[in-house]
Design an enzyme around this catalytic site. Sequence first.
Site, mmCIF file in Angstrom:
data_model
loop_
_atom_site.group_PDB
_atom_site.id
_atom_site.type_symbol
_atom_site.label_atom_id
_atom_site.label_comp_id
_atom_site.label_asym_id
_atom_site.label_seq_id
_atom_site.Cartn_x
_atom_site.Cartn_y
_atom_site.Cartn_z
ATOM 1 N N SER A 253 19.587 19.282 54.889
ATOM 2 C CA SER A 253 19.750 20.530 55.749
ATOM 3 C C SER A 253 21.309 20.580 56.090
ATOM 4 C CB SER A 253 18.671 20.338 57.094
ATOM 5 O OG SER A 253 17.416 20.331 56.636
ATOM 6 N N HIS B 188 18.800 24.571 63.116
ATOM 7 C CA HIS B 188 17.757 23.397 63.239
ATOM 8 C C HIS B 188 18.329 21.972 63.323
ATOM 9 C CE1 HIS B 188 17.173 22.911 58.833
ATOM 10 N NE2 HIS B 188 17.053 21.689 59.155
ATOM 11 N N ASP C 274 19.751 30.425 59.995
ATOM 12 C CA ASP C 274 19.637 29.049 60.190
ATOM 13 C C ASP C 274 21.086 28.366 60.064
ATOM 14 O OD1 ASP C 274 19.124 26.499 60.960
ATOM 15 O OD2 ASP C 274 17.403 26.218 59.085
#
Length: 718
Positions: free
Chosen positions: A652, A86, A222
């Site tokens: 992230s 992402h 991810d």
Amino acid sequence: MKKIVLLLTAFLLIAPVKLKADEGMWFLMFIERLNQRDMEKMGLQLTAEEIYSINNHSLKDAIVQFDGGCTAEIISNQGLVLTNHHCGYDKIANLSTPEDDILTNGFWAKDKETERPAKGLSVRFFVRMDDVTKRIMSVVNDKMTEGEREKLINQEIAKIQAENDGDGRYTVSVKSFFQGNEYYYFVYEDYNDVRLVGTPPNSIGKFGGDTDNWEWPRHTGDFSMFRVYTDKNGNPAEYSATNVPMKPKHALPVSIAGIKEGDFSMILGYPGRTNRWMPAQGVEQNIKFAYPAWVEGSKLGMDVMKKHMSNDDAVRLNYASKYAGVANYWKNRQGMIDALNQHQTVATKTAAEKEFQKWANKKENKAKYGDVISDINAFYAATNTKARHDNYLMTMLRTSAMAATPYRLSGGMEAYAMGDEKKRKEMHDDFIAYVNEMYDGQNEALEKEMLAKQLMLYAAKSEGYAIAPYIEVLKKDYNGDFNKYVEEAFKQSVFANKERVLAFIENPKGVTISKDPLLKLSVAIMEQYRAKSDELAKLEDKYQKAYRLFVDGVVKSNPTGKYYPDANSTLRLTYGTVKGLPRGEKVNDAKENWYTTLKGTVAKHVPGDEEFDVPTKLIELEKTRDYGMYADKEGHLPVNFLTNHDITGGNSGSPVLNGKGELIGLAFDGNIEAMAGDVIYDPALQRTINVDIRYVLFVIDKFADAKHLIEEMNIVRK
């Protein structure tokens, strides 16, 4: 609930000796003094110098800020970069076309020649930091207004930046901490030639979609991979075919030895923003005014985008990144509302502030701190309805390109129209490039519907605070029918699409920019969003001073405490253990609720479903249990796992490291139960959701057959 109340009260008052070892986002330069003993007891096998060193290579040299908002890590001596899927999502989408849809289908470069330059992507390496609090504070005093303080502080910051930028080689950032009570400078080196190496298909990288976002158990791969390039001398350089892969100072070893619950682990990364010091009424304002407007405006924007994305592959790719960003915060803000209410955070913080007031009312403290809480509360009381209004405007700006694009282009267009032939010739090529960038991927039908619906929502729901005067006039003139207004405005406006703007550039005669209907609207939106009355400016000045004194007073009330500042996109370390959650309503496929396996991924398979359609090859690999060297000791393929690290947005892509500094996973999400984590830390519920590095390597090796990338890494098997 009583336990949570006591914990938070202790934090605010402060009794930091009671802080849990897994709470806090810590500066690397203070690890030896504040954290090393705790970390060693839990399993750290590195020295503080091996984590952060100015003169020698250390862990910090492998950690980068990715694309300005995520974290990534170097995992090979050839500049290979690992981050979340992402985090690379918009670059992957930009490199996709309906004919070559690598966002949906995945992509793996066969060699360095086929790696794809990612336009506008950069990574930032942390060089060093230092404390300049005394220097900054020496230029201000308590008699100054906040505006006067800010002016002098900014002047001193400019000097510090100039002194440390290495004649332009480095980027220097001076930031305030503890609400302006401390200042540190950070030196960075930026690299702008970064190329896409590989990405799993969307069905792996975004598996679970919006449904599973912020939820546990998870089964999401991810991750994505890039590479940093330099000039032939190893220096940062803009993209060139002659550039070479970076030779980093440090690359993380990658461990497939396995993990178990209770193992020490740590995360280094760039957490974006926390508000652990936020006063009670600030939390109240968010819960009741700001966040509900954010949620409503975001959901409307998502619905409009989804409608058009579902009907056109080009629109889907062009708006994929924007949709994902809006959707992420939509769910986050609703989760924050629910969690903060459930934790009774306002009541808890109010009780803590009453205790602070007792200390502030003491004779020796009253003159300086006695009015702090009342000044803070007065500001929030005066801005509650404005906060709601501003969030409706903000979500309009986040979802509607036409809310801001005309405003952003207008200055250049007016200068171009008024310039002579020589001036226009000088501006021409750069201006066209800027216009192309601004309108890149815009869909006119989507933008018309988005603008009309967001205007209707804003005009109807911004109660208690006046909407932009021009929009109020439009509301009356069109009887609230903003669809009709937008249709007419788009027909008349030079800003309606790229073609009209480019036509203006080629022939600006006869066009009066200031009368353009979309520009008048855009100016009204931007001016209203930035508007600040004299009364509000005075209240804000008192609030800023009071907030600074509140934090200062809390620290002075317990000067022996152990403190960490709120996150603000600077490099931090957080540490804890691999730790699960009690089993909830969602049944996990694994024996224990701290990890998930590929078996659980396949169990979620829904053929043809946008969020849960598992690739056929992945199903086959699970069926034959062809996991290679990546299976755990019981023969399962681990996918995701939980730790109790204290992270937030910006983390992230952060590396999850074991006690030896070896990569064991990749942080990518938090759990819905601890959604209030930006404001309070709940040791019972706060968890970080990570991709197990063995799943990352399995996908690269067995699923994508990109074994050359595995060979490039330093794989640790024991």
